[in-house]
Motif scaffolding. Structure first.
Motif, PDB file in Angstrom:
ATOM      1  N   VAL A  41     -48.425 -11.912  57.264  1.00 54.64           N
ATOM      2  CA  VAL A  41     -47.857 -11.816  55.816  1.00 54.64           C
ATOM      3  C   VAL A  41     -46.909 -10.586  55.844  1.00 54.64           C
ATOM      4  CG1 VAL A  41     -49.648 -10.426  54.660  1.00 54.64           C
ATOM      5  CG2 VAL A  41     -48.735 -11.983  53.295  1.00 54.64           C
TER       6      VAL A  41
ATOM      7  N   LEU B  59     -43.580 -11.841  57.182  1.00 53.02           N
ATOM      8  CA  LEU B  59     -43.243 -12.723  56.238  1.00 53.02           C
ATOM      9  C   LEU B  59     -42.353 -11.760  55.199  1.00 53.02           C
ATOM     10  CD1 LEU B  59     -42.592 -15.499  54.653  1.00 53.02           C
ATOM     11  CD2 LEU B  59     -44.780 -14.649  53.306  1.00 53.02           C
ATOM     12  N   HIS B  60     -43.067 -10.751  54.660  1.00 58.97           N
ATOM     13  CA  HIS B  60     -42.472  -9.808  53.825  1.00 58.97           C
ATOM     14  C   HIS B  60     -41.043  -9.055  54.283  1.00 58.97           C
ATOM     15  CE1 HIS B  60     -46.229  -9.894  51.023  1.00 58.97           C
ATOM     16  NE2 HIS B  60     -45.202 -10.783  50.560  1.00 58.97           N
TER      17      HIS B  60
ATOM     18  N   LEU C 244     -52.783 -12.161  49.908  1.00 64.09           N
ATOM     19  CA  LEU C 244     -53.325 -13.696  50.247  1.00 64.09           C
ATOM     20  C   LEU C 244     -52.482 -14.269  51.409  1.00 64.09           C
ATOM     21  CD1 LEU C 244     -54.957 -16.262  49.501  1.00 64.09           C
ATOM     22  CD2 LEU C 244     -52.977 -16.906  48.050  1.00 64.09           C
ATOM     23  N   VAL C 245     -53.445 -14.629  52.116  1.00 64.69           N
ATOM     24  CA  VAL C 245     -52.626 -15.227  53.439  1.00 64.69           C
ATOM     25  C   VAL C 245     -53.540 -16.356  54.019  1.00 64.69           C
ATOM     26  CG1 VAL C 245     -53.264 -13.648  55.017  1.00 64.69           C
ATOM     27  CG2 VAL C 245     -51.462 -15.017  55.583  1.00 64.69           C
ATOM     28  N   VAL C 246     -52.947 -17.452  54.373  1.00 59.37           N
ATOM     29  CA  VAL C 246     -53.727 -18.552  55.115  1.00 59.37           C
ATOM     30  C   VAL C 246     -53.086 -18.760  56.446  1.00 59.37           C
ATOM     31  CG1 VAL C 246     -54.247 -21.100  54.897  1.00 59.37           C
ATOM     32  CG2 VAL C 246     -54.490 -19.910  52.891  1.00 59.37           C
TER      33      VAL C 246
ATOM     34  N   ARG D 258     -54.273 -27.495  52.926  1.00 60.69           N
ATOM     35  CA  ARG D 258     -55.518 -28.059  53.130  1.00 60.69           C
ATOM     36  C   ARG D 258     -56.755 -27.599  52.003  1.00 60.69           C
ATOM     37  NH1 ARG D 258     -56.691 -27.695  59.543  1.00 60.69           N
ATOM     38  NH2 ARG D 258     -54.712 -28.513  60.222  1.00 60.69           N
ATOM     39  N   GLY D 259     -55.954 -26.786  51.062  1.00 59.16           N
ATOM     40  CA  GLY D 259     -56.704 -26.418  49.896  1.00 59.16           C
ATOM     41  C   GLY D 259     -57.468 -24.886  50.050  1.00 59.16           C
ATOM     42  N   VAL D 260     -57.025 -24.475  51.198  1.00 56.86           N
ATOM     43  CA  VAL D 260     -57.893 -23.027  51.614  1.00 56.86           C
ATOM     44  C   VAL D 260     -57.269 -21.862  50.690  1.00 56.86           C
ATOM     45  CG1 VAL D 260     -58.232 -20.942  53.422  1.00 56.86           C
ATOM     46  CG2 VAL D 260     -58.008 -23.438  54.294  1.00 56.86           C
ATOM     47  N   GLY D 261     -56.092 -21.722  50.428  1.00 52.56           N
ATOM     48  CA  GLY D 261     -55.433 -20.831  49.550  1.00 52.56           C
ATOM     49  C   GLY D 261     -56.139 -21.066  48.057  1.00 52.56           C
ATOM     50  N   GLY D 262     -56.178 -22.287  47.657  1.00 55.48           N
ATOM     51  CA  GLY D 262     -56.737 -22.694  46.403  1.00 55.48           C
ATOM     52  C   GLY D 262     -58.199 -22.177  46.253  1.00 55.48           C
TER      53      GLY D 262
ATOM     54  N   ALA E 114     -44.486 -21.971  44.703  1.00 57.50           N
ATOM     55  CA  ALA E 114     -45.049 -23.411  44.505  1.00 57.50           C
ATOM     56  C   ALA E 114     -46.625 -23.357  44.147  1.00 57.50           C
ATOM     57  CB  ALA E 114     -44.281 -24.340  45.436  1.00 57.50           C
TER      58      ALA E 114
ATOM     59  N   HIS F 288     -48.477 -24.363  40.902  1.00 57.84           N
ATOM     60  CA  HIS F 288     -49.657 -25.357  41.110  1.00 57.84           C
ATOM     61  C   HIS F 288     -50.978 -24.814  40.488  1.00 57.84           C
ATOM     62  CE1 HIS F 288     -51.922 -28.699  42.884  1.00 57.84           C
ATOM     63  NE2 HIS F 288     -52.810 -27.623  43.043  1.00 57.84           N
TER      64      HIS F 288
END
Ligand SMILES: CC(C)(COP(=O)(O)OP(=O)(O)OC[C@H]1O[C@@H](n2cnc3c(N)ncnc32)[C@H](O)[C@@H]1OP(=O)(O)O)[C@@H](O)C(=O)NCCC(=O)NCCS
Length: 157
Positions: A20, A23-24, A94-96, A103-107, A138, A142
């Protein structure tokens, strides 16, 4: 398996945190740079009484691989009479792991942190997405997040 973070998660967390941070640094190089975090930053965050961190551990037994984490902190409204007093949760990280995305981990991590914030009496969650982070935009859209404000800037030098 999602659970509260511990000090000894550091070895698994450092690579995720690096993802993360990198990325930033790519998205906003005037603000961020790639760095190696110190273990102390993690243990301070784990110990912060107004904060919570949840990790997702791949595998059933202890010692599995960490594939994501989320952290948040509770904030009170500043004592400004023009502001509506409201306790809020601020999602700070938050990072996956790249190999485990979509695969739904972040959610699932966001659901855990929302439940935690609710238990702390927070009425809402707020967070920042840096411009250009299309995946995060996105993802939060969602989940039903909407825009609250826009921060504009211009370089002077
Ligand atoms: C943003 C991030 C946490 C999402 O985690 P994730 O585990 O992949 O998210 P989920 O699998 O729970 O995604 C749920 C939904 O969000 C949307 N979504 C997630 N990533 C998306 C992407 N790259 N592009 C478009 N939609 C996306 C989709 O609707 C997805 O559902 P679907 O896979 O059934 O289509 C992950 O991409 C990440 O770690 N990014 C790098 C760090 C980061 O940007 N963190 C947020 C900083 S504010």
């Amino acid at each position: 398996m999602i659970r509260r973070a511990r000090n000894d998660d550091w070895d698994g967390v450092r690579a995720l945190w690096r993802e993360v941070d990198d990325l930033h640094a790519r998205l906003a190089p005037a603000y961020f740079r790639s760095t190696s975090r110190a273990p102390r930053e993690w243990t301070d965050l784990v110990a912060a009484p107004e904060a919570a961190i949840f990790v997702d551990e791949d595998g059933q037994s202890q010692g599995g691989t960490l594939i994501g984490f989320v952290s948040a902190r509770i904030f009170e409204t500043p004592p400004d009479p023009a502001m509506v007093p409201l306790r809020r949760g601020h999602v700070e990280m938050l990072v996956v792991a790249r190999a485990h995305r979509r695969r739904g981990v972040g959610g699932r991590l966001m659901r855990q942190i929302s439940d935690w914030a609710l238990r702390q009496g927070a009425a809402e969650l707020v967070l920042t997405v840096w411009a250009g982070n299309k995946a995060a935009e996105a993802f939060y859209e969602h989940l039903g997040y909407g825009e609250l404000s826009r921060v504009l800037h211009t370089r002077l030098v």
